[in-house]
Design a protein around this motif. Structure first.
Motif, PDB file in Angstrom:
ATOM      1  N   LEU A 178      -9.762   0.730   0.225  1.00 11.43           N
ATOM      2  CA  LEU A 178      -8.965   0.054  -0.808  1.00 11.43           C
ATOM      3  C   LEU A 178      -9.372  -1.401  -0.961  1.00 11.43           C
ATOM      4  O   LEU A 178      -9.265  -1.970  -2.048  1.00 11.43           O
ATOM      5  CB  LEU A 178      -7.470   0.122  -0.472  1.00 11.43           C
ATOM      6  CG  LEU A 178      -6.785   1.474  -0.554  1.00 11.43           C
ATOM      7  CD1 LEU A 178      -5.289   1.317  -0.278  1.00 11.43           C
ATOM      8  CD2 LEU A 178      -7.008   2.144  -1.898  1.00 11.43           C
ATOM      9  N   SER A 202      -8.779   7.494  -0.785  1.00  7.32           N
ATOM     10  CA  SER A 202      -8.263   6.177  -1.158  1.00  7.32           C
ATOM     11  C   SER A 202      -8.411   5.988  -2.658  1.00  7.32           C
ATOM     12  O   SER A 202      -9.465   6.276  -3.222  1.00  7.32           O
ATOM     13  CB  SER A 202      -9.048   5.069  -0.441  1.00  7.32           C
ATOM     14  OG  SER A 202      -8.904   5.185   0.947  1.00  7.32           O
ATOM     15  N   THR A 235       0.849  -1.184   0.000  1.00  5.42           N
ATOM     16  CA  THR A 235       0.000   0.000   0.000  1.00  5.42           C
ATOM     17  C   THR A 235       0.889   1.239   0.000  1.00  5.42           C
ATOM     18  O   THR A 235       1.876   1.292   0.721  1.00  5.42           O
ATOM     19  CB  THR A 235      -0.898   0.027   1.252  1.00  5.42           C
ATOM     20  OG1 THR A 235      -1.649  -1.177   1.315  1.00  5.42           O
ATOM     21  CG2 THR A 235      -1.841   1.207   1.231  1.00  5.42           C
ATOM     22  N   LEU A 238      -7.637   2.097   4.251  1.00  3.39           N
ATOM     23  CA  LEU A 238      -7.299   0.734   3.854  1.00  3.39           C
ATOM     24  C   LEU A 238      -8.558  -0.086   3.572  1.00  3.39           C
ATOM     25  O   LEU A 238      -8.614  -0.841   2.598  1.00  3.39           O
ATOM     26  CB  LEU A 238      -6.444   0.072   4.939  1.00  3.39           C
ATOM     27  CG  LEU A 238      -5.798  -1.266   4.596  1.00  3.39           C
ATOM     28  CD1 LEU A 238      -4.900  -1.168   3.375  1.00  3.39           C
ATOM     29  CD2 LEU A 238      -5.000  -1.774   5.790  1.00  3.39           C
TER      30      LEU A 238
END
Length: 144
Positions: A110, A57, A29, A107
């Motif tokens: 994502l 994101s 990431t 996150l």
């Protein structure tokens, strides 16, 4: 693994962020820490919202599909250091906790979660991670 681009003076506890990331994915990431001015420009360009925001994101589109043997990067998370500092003060917790909360939120986006369209799945997953790592309430939880 997290590829960090810190464009600010905000201290970043990479060990803690790596631990969180590894509990959710084995894909790389990118994490960019920037300021309100830059995140506002990105928010306007990509979301047509002319205002700063806390976290953005950008998932990596992969032509190989989710089950590919290739470990393509998951995507990029962009966090405003100005927002981290402001919200840490407002909610009386540390900047590192706020950074972790925003990182978790980014996150999960994502990974395909979307609190604006799901039926509480992202909120529940975020709550589980927050509890696992002993963090204060996240933006989804504190906005309920």
């Amino acid at each position: 693994m997290i590829d960090l681009d810190n464009q600010t003076s905000l201290n970043v506890d990479m060990g803690a962020l790596e631990e969180i990331a590894q509990s959710l994915t084995d894909r790389e990431t990118e994490l960019i820490i920037t300021d309100n001015k830059n995140i506002q420009e990105l928010n306007k360009e990509y979301r047509d919202k002319d205002a700063p925001t806390d976290v953005l994101s950008f998932p990596m589109e992969t032509p190989f599909g989710e089950e590919s043997v290739f470990k393509m990067p998951l995507g990029s998370i962009i966090i405003s250091a100005d927002y981290v500092k402001e919200k840490a003060d407002a909610f009386s917790h540390g900047e590192q906790d706020e950074l972790k909360l925003l990182f978790i939120h980014g996150l999960l986006h994502l990974m395909g979660y979307d609190h604006e369209e799901d039926h509480g799945e992202m909120r529940q997953k975020e709550k589980e991670i927050i509890e696992k790592f002993g963090l204060p309430s996240s933006l989804i939880v504190r906005n309920d």
